[in-house]
Design a protein around this motif. Structure first.
Motif, PDB file in Angstrom:
ATOM      1  N   LEU A 113      48.069  42.148  48.250  1.00 33.11           N
ATOM      2  CA  LEU A 113      48.614  43.059  47.837  1.00 33.11           C
ATOM      3  C   LEU A 113      46.902  41.723  47.034  1.00 33.11           C
ATOM      4  O   LEU A 113      47.055  42.216  45.581  1.00 33.11           O
ATOM      5  N   GLY A 114      46.804  40.751  47.540  1.00 35.04           N
ATOM      6  CA  GLY A 114      46.062  39.521  46.812  1.00 35.04           C
ATOM      7  C   GLY A 114      46.585  38.636  46.015  1.00 35.04           C
ATOM      8  O   GLY A 114      46.207  38.038  44.548  1.00 35.04           O
ATOM      9  N   SER A 115      47.645  39.124  46.300  1.00 38.07           N
ATOM     10  CA  SER A 115      48.723  38.072  45.330  1.00 38.07           C
ATOM     11  C   SER A 115      48.296  36.615  45.740  1.00 38.07           C
ATOM     12  O   SER A 115      48.221  35.616  46.696  1.00 38.07           O
ATOM     13  N   ALA A 116      48.245  35.421  44.185  1.00 35.47           N
ATOM     14  CA  ALA A 116      47.611  33.989  43.806  1.00 35.47           C
ATOM     15  C   ALA A 116      49.026  33.451  44.578  1.00 35.47           C
ATOM     16  O   ALA A 116      49.477  33.585  44.705  1.00 35.47           O
ATOM     17  N   GLN A 117      48.046  32.110  44.950  1.00 38.28           N
ATOM     18  CA  GLN A 117      49.071  31.330  45.858  1.00 38.28           C
ATOM     19  C   GLN A 117      49.009  29.792  44.813  1.00 38.28           C
ATOM     20  O   GLN A 117      48.276  29.711  44.667  1.00 38.28           O
ATOM     21  N   PRO A 118      50.101  29.436  44.687  1.00 43.57           N
ATOM     22  CA  PRO A 118      50.393  28.270  44.123  1.00 43.57           C
ATOM     23  C   PRO A 118      50.334  27.207  44.279  1.00 43.57           C
ATOM     24  O   PRO A 118      49.720  26.804  45.537  1.00 43.57           O
ATOM     25  N   SER A 119      49.122  26.253  44.109  1.00 40.73           N
ATOM     26  CA  SER A 119      48.795  24.598  44.263  1.00 40.73           C
ATOM     27  C   SER A 119      49.334  23.781  44.152  1.00 40.73           C
ATOM     28  O   SER A 119      50.777  24.329  44.427  1.00 40.73           O
ATOM     29  N   ALA A 120      49.281  22.917  44.679  1.00 30.86           N
ATOM     30  CA  ALA A 120      49.967  21.615  45.276  1.00 30.86           C
ATOM     31  C   ALA A 120      51.082  21.401  43.918  1.00 30.86           C
ATOM     32  O   ALA A 120      51.924  20.986  44.331  1.00 30.86           O
ATOM     33  N   ASP A 121      50.580  21.909  42.938  1.00 31.93           N
ATOM     34  CA  ASP A 121      51.623  21.579  41.624  1.00 31.93           C
ATOM     35  C   ASP A 121      52.582  22.147  41.019  1.00 31.93           C
ATOM     36  O   ASP A 121      53.150  21.903  39.957  1.00 31.93           O
ATOM     37  N   GLY A 122      52.755  23.499  41.808  1.00 34.23           N
ATOM     38  CA  GLY A 122      53.117  24.740  41.493  1.00 34.23           C
ATOM     39  C   GLY A 122      52.489  25.223  40.817  1.00 34.23           C
ATOM     40  O   GLY A 122      53.884  25.859  39.450  1.00 34.23           O
ATOM     41  N   ARG A 123      51.807  24.997  40.215  1.00 31.60           N
ATOM     42  CA  ARG A 123      50.796  26.428  38.905  1.00 31.60           C
ATOM     43  C   ARG A 123      50.039  27.209  39.658  1.00 31.60           C
ATOM     44  O   ARG A 123      49.629  27.251  41.173  1.00 31.60           O
ATOM     45  N   LEU A 124      49.982  28.223  39.646  1.00 33.10           N
ATOM     46  CA  LEU A 124      49.583  29.122  39.283  1.00 33.10           C
ATOM     47  C   LEU A 124      47.961  29.292  38.556  1.00 33.10           C
ATOM     48  O   LEU A 124      48.761  29.135  37.016  1.00 33.10           O
ATOM     49  N   HIS A 125      47.318  29.483  39.541  1.00 29.79           N
ATOM     50  CA  HIS A 125      46.000  29.488  39.010  1.00 29.79           C
ATOM     51  C   HIS A 125      44.934  31.149  39.291  1.00 29.79           C
ATOM     52  O   HIS A 125      45.377  31.495  40.568  1.00 29.79           O
ATOM     53  N   PHE A 126      45.508  31.702  38.219  1.00 29.45           N
ATOM     54  CA  PHE A 126      45.183  33.880  38.328  1.00 29.45           C
ATOM     55  C   PHE A 126      43.835  33.779  38.345  1.00 29.45           C
ATOM     56  O   PHE A 126      43.056  33.423  36.962  1.00 29.45           O
ATOM     57  N   GLY A 127      43.410  34.460  38.938  1.00 30.00           N
ATOM     58  CA  GLY A 127      41.961  35.130  38.933  1.00 30.00           C
ATOM     59  C   GLY A 127      42.492  36.545  37.384  1.00 30.00           C
ATOM     60  O   GLY A 127      43.145  37.024  37.511  1.00 30.00           O
TER      61      GLY A 127
ATOM     62  N   ASN B  71      48.600  39.195  35.796  1.00 29.71           N
ATOM     63  CA  ASN B  71      47.412  38.173  34.408  1.00 29.71           C
ATOM     64  C   ASN B  71      46.872  40.072  34.065  1.00 29.71           C
ATOM     65  O   ASN B  71      45.854  40.194  34.667  1.00 29.71           O
ATOM     66  N   VAL B  72      47.305  39.900  32.761  1.00 26.03           N
ATOM     67  CA  VAL B  72      46.509  41.292  32.891  1.00 26.03           C
ATOM     68  C   VAL B  72      45.377  41.125  31.700  1.00 26.03           C
ATOM     69  O   VAL B  72      44.972  41.879  30.458  1.00 26.03           O
ATOM     70  N   SER B  73      44.312  40.847  32.278  1.00 25.62           N
ATOM     71  CA  SER B  73      43.429  40.867  31.577  1.00 25.62           C
ATOM     72  C   SER B  73      42.786  40.056  32.200  1.00 25.62           C
ATOM     73  O   SER B  73      42.596  40.011  33.381  1.00 25.62           O
ATOM     74  N   ASP B  74      40.686  39.917  31.990  1.00 23.66           N
ATOM     75  CA  ASP B  74      39.603  39.883  32.801  1.00 23.66           C
ATOM     76  C   ASP B  74      39.479  38.765  32.907  1.00 23.66           C
ATOM     77  O   ASP B  74      38.092  38.327  33.070  1.00 23.66           O
ATOM     78  N   THR B  75      40.290  37.097  32.762  1.00 21.77           N
ATOM     79  CA  THR B  75      39.462  36.399  32.304  1.00 21.77           C
ATOM     80  C   THR B  75      40.719  35.076  32.645  1.00 21.77           C
ATOM     81  O   THR B  75      41.726  35.128  33.150  1.00 21.77           O
ATOM     82  N   PRO B  76      40.442  34.499  33.842  1.00 17.56           N
ATOM     83  CA  PRO B  76      41.568  33.411  34.358  1.00 17.56           C
ATOM     84  C   PRO B  76      42.607  32.839  33.639  1.00 17.56           C
ATOM     85  O   PRO B  76      42.302  32.798  32.322  1.00 17.56           O
ATOM     86  N   SER B  77      43.909  32.221  33.848  1.00 11.21           N
ATOM     87  CA  SER B  77      44.659  32.429  33.657  1.00 11.21           C
ATOM     88  C   SER B  77      45.489  31.479  33.718  1.00 11.21           C
ATOM     89  O   SER B  77      45.643  31.399  35.252  1.00 11.21           O
ATOM     90  N   ASP B  78      45.889  30.117  33.584  1.00 15.54           N
ATOM     91  CA  ASP B  78      47.053  30.090  34.511  1.00 15.54           C
ATOM     92  C   ASP B  78      48.522  29.422  33.689  1.00 15.54           C
ATOM     93  O   ASP B  78      49.055  29.877  32.735  1.00 15.54           O
TER      94      ASP B  78
END
Length: 538
Positions: A514-528, A492-499
């Protein structure tokens, strides 16, 4: 160290600017024995090699990039025995040593130039680029110097002009003269025989000029950029077709590669061209008989890379340098430190560090970037860089990225020297010193170590291929593969959350350190903001 001809592929190289790394003798200037003292620190980062900026004999008009003797150490930095100590210590620590060769030009105090300018018929008369004036006495063509003004300087001894792409005290060698090429290949042999493992090649595309001395055409304003020279420099007003980037350069590079090959040595070339940098990088690193690596200035530019910009650059690399090998860098001794250049938060610095460790190619890190050092504010009266003095105040030169390394915060010199340093230590840097960060588990230096270790532990990242890089909003993503190993890299190359939706397949999250995001149960990634996702395909 056993010969490994492919050690450079995917290597992480730590650049040392020796004047500002560590002073061992209390004269305010860093030196080779200072490097020896700090090599265990460099080894602790996990890097593969060091690149040492010039330490050769020099009048220091351009701080060592004006060489007066290629085969000796300037007393400011020590002795040849001190260089041997650097090599021996580095090799014991598993670190290779690359040195900065400045082959396109010398100092005007080099004995070669002293002889060349004496007469028009001496044995070295043709070793530099000499030309008669136009009938009206003006320079032979319109070529410009990167440091401002004409690229030609009148010499009263020969009553001719000589070419200088940089300072007037840095005359350009004439690579059309076979003896010049052989003399420079002998320089490479000298250092290789002394244990050097490779070279950083300064201004690699400047070596050869157009024999006919044709004028460069004007460059339309819409095509100009400030990647190579600041926008206030008229150098940006020309398309540099004839003063550099000549096809004959490939023949010399093949000769240099042949000299390096028996030693298992590698080179990374600096491609200085604002319009054709990636194209030239591709030309100079294609196949197995030219240079192993080159870097251009796309990620050394002033603008913070957006997702689209990263995708565009990497697509251009795939198009123009698919057979070559890039060496990526965000900072070095010639540009504002990227923490300031891109106004990065600590989270953004971590993201970009992880990103560069995941890109296909090798990596150059610049001393102090692992501490997150911002650009130092150097007052005009303290400036040393002739480039900054020339274009002040619109361009403040390169001293802000060259101030001394900060090792500990107990005094104003940051542990760099017991004397007044050649450039002032930034007070802002002191609380970011290496010793301070070592004691802080959350400090940036530890993220650099983890990112380097992560790269080294996954061959897909260090030497693998990559899929086409894509973006989805502010998210850049691609996969790296080597053999059966496939790794998803998303940022996520920004200062706002992304899916972001994971690509098809079963993915196991990796890179938690390295702070890697974990996918949710529905297979989506919710980036901070500024978050990454790294995953291994099952």
């Amino acid at each position: 160290m056993a010969i490994d001809h492919d050690w450079w592929r995917g290597a992480v190289i730590y650049q040392i600017y020796p004047r500002s790394f560590q002073d061992s003798n209390g004269d305010g200037v860093g030196d080779l024995l200072g490097i020896v003292q700090r090599l265990p620190y460099i080894a602790s980062l996990g890097v593969d090699a060091i690149w040492i900026s010039p330490f050769f004999m020099s009048p220091m008009k351009d701080f060592g990039y004006d060489v007066s003797d290629y085969c000796d150490v300037d007393p400011m930095f020590g002795t040849l025995a001190d260089f041997d100590a650097v090599v021996d210590t580095a090799h014991r620590l598993g670190i290779r040593v690359m040195i900065d060769l400045v082959l396109s030009h010398t100092s005007d105090q080099h004995p070669w130039f002293v002889e060349s300018r004496a007469t028009r018929d001496n044995p070295k008369a043709n070793w530099y680029v000499w030309a008669d004036p136009k009938p009206d006495g003006t320079p032979p063509n319109n070529w410009l110097s990167i440091f401002g003004g004409s690229g030609w300087q009148w010499d009263t001894r020969r009553e001719q002009y000589y070419l200088h792409n940089f300072l007037t005290s840095q005359p350009d060698l004439n690579f059309h003269e076979p003896q010049v090429q052989e003399a420079l290949l002998d320089v490479a042999r000298f250092w290789l025989n002394r244990g050097c493992d490779g070279f950083r090649l300064d201004t690699i595309n400047f070596y050869i000029h157009d024999k006919q001395l044709r004028d460069n055409p004007p460059l339309p304003k819409e095509r100009r950029n400030a990647n190579i020279a600041p926008s206030v420099n008229p150098y940006n007003h020309q398309e540099h077709l004839y003063d550099k980037n000549q096809p004959e350069n490939l023949d010399f590079l093949r000769k240099l590669r042949a000299v390096m090959e028996p030693f298992g040595a590698a080179a990374v070339g600096e491609v200085g061209d604002a319009q054709r940098g990636l194209e030239i990088m591709g030309q100079y690193t294609a196949g197995d008989d030219l240079m192993q690596m080159c870097y251009a200035f796309e990620f050394l530019a002033a603008e913070q890379p957006t997702a689209k910009r990263i995708v565009d650059v990497m697509h251009e690399v795939d198009e123009k340098a698919s057979e070559g090998w890039a060496c990526w860098a965000f900072s070095n001794h010639d540009v504002m430190r990227h923490a300031s250049r891109w106004n990065l938060t600590p989270a953004a610095q971590r993201m970009f560090t992880t990103l560069i460790m995941c890109l296909r190619g090798s990596v150059c890190l610049y001393q102090g970037e692992e501490l997150g050092l911002p650009e130092a504010d150097v007052a005009f009266e303290d400036l040393q860089d002739p480039y900054g003095i020339q274009f002040w105040p619109e361009y403040k030169g390169r001293d802000g990225c060259r101030t001394p390394m900060v090792w500990e915060p107990s005094n104003q010199n940051g542990g760099f020297s017991t004397a007044k340093p050649w450039l002032p230590v930034s007070s802002e840097h002191l609380h970011m010193a290496a010793a301070v960060q070592e004691d802080d588990p959350g400090a940036l230096i530890h993220h650099y170590r983890k990112a380097i270790a992560f790269r080294r532990s996954h061959e897909a990242l260090s030497i693998g291929g990559h899929s086409a890089i894509k973006s989805y909003g502010d998210v850049v993503y691609f996969t790296r593969t080597h053999g059966a190993q496939e790794i998803l890299c998303a940022f996520n190359v920004s200062d706002t959350p992304s899916d972001f939706d994971l690509p098809a397949g079963e993915w196991t999250p990796i890179g938690a350190e390295l702070g890697s995001a974990q996918p949710s149960a529905d297979g989506r990634l919710h980036f901070g903001p500024w978050q990454v996702c790294l995953a291994h395909k099952l």
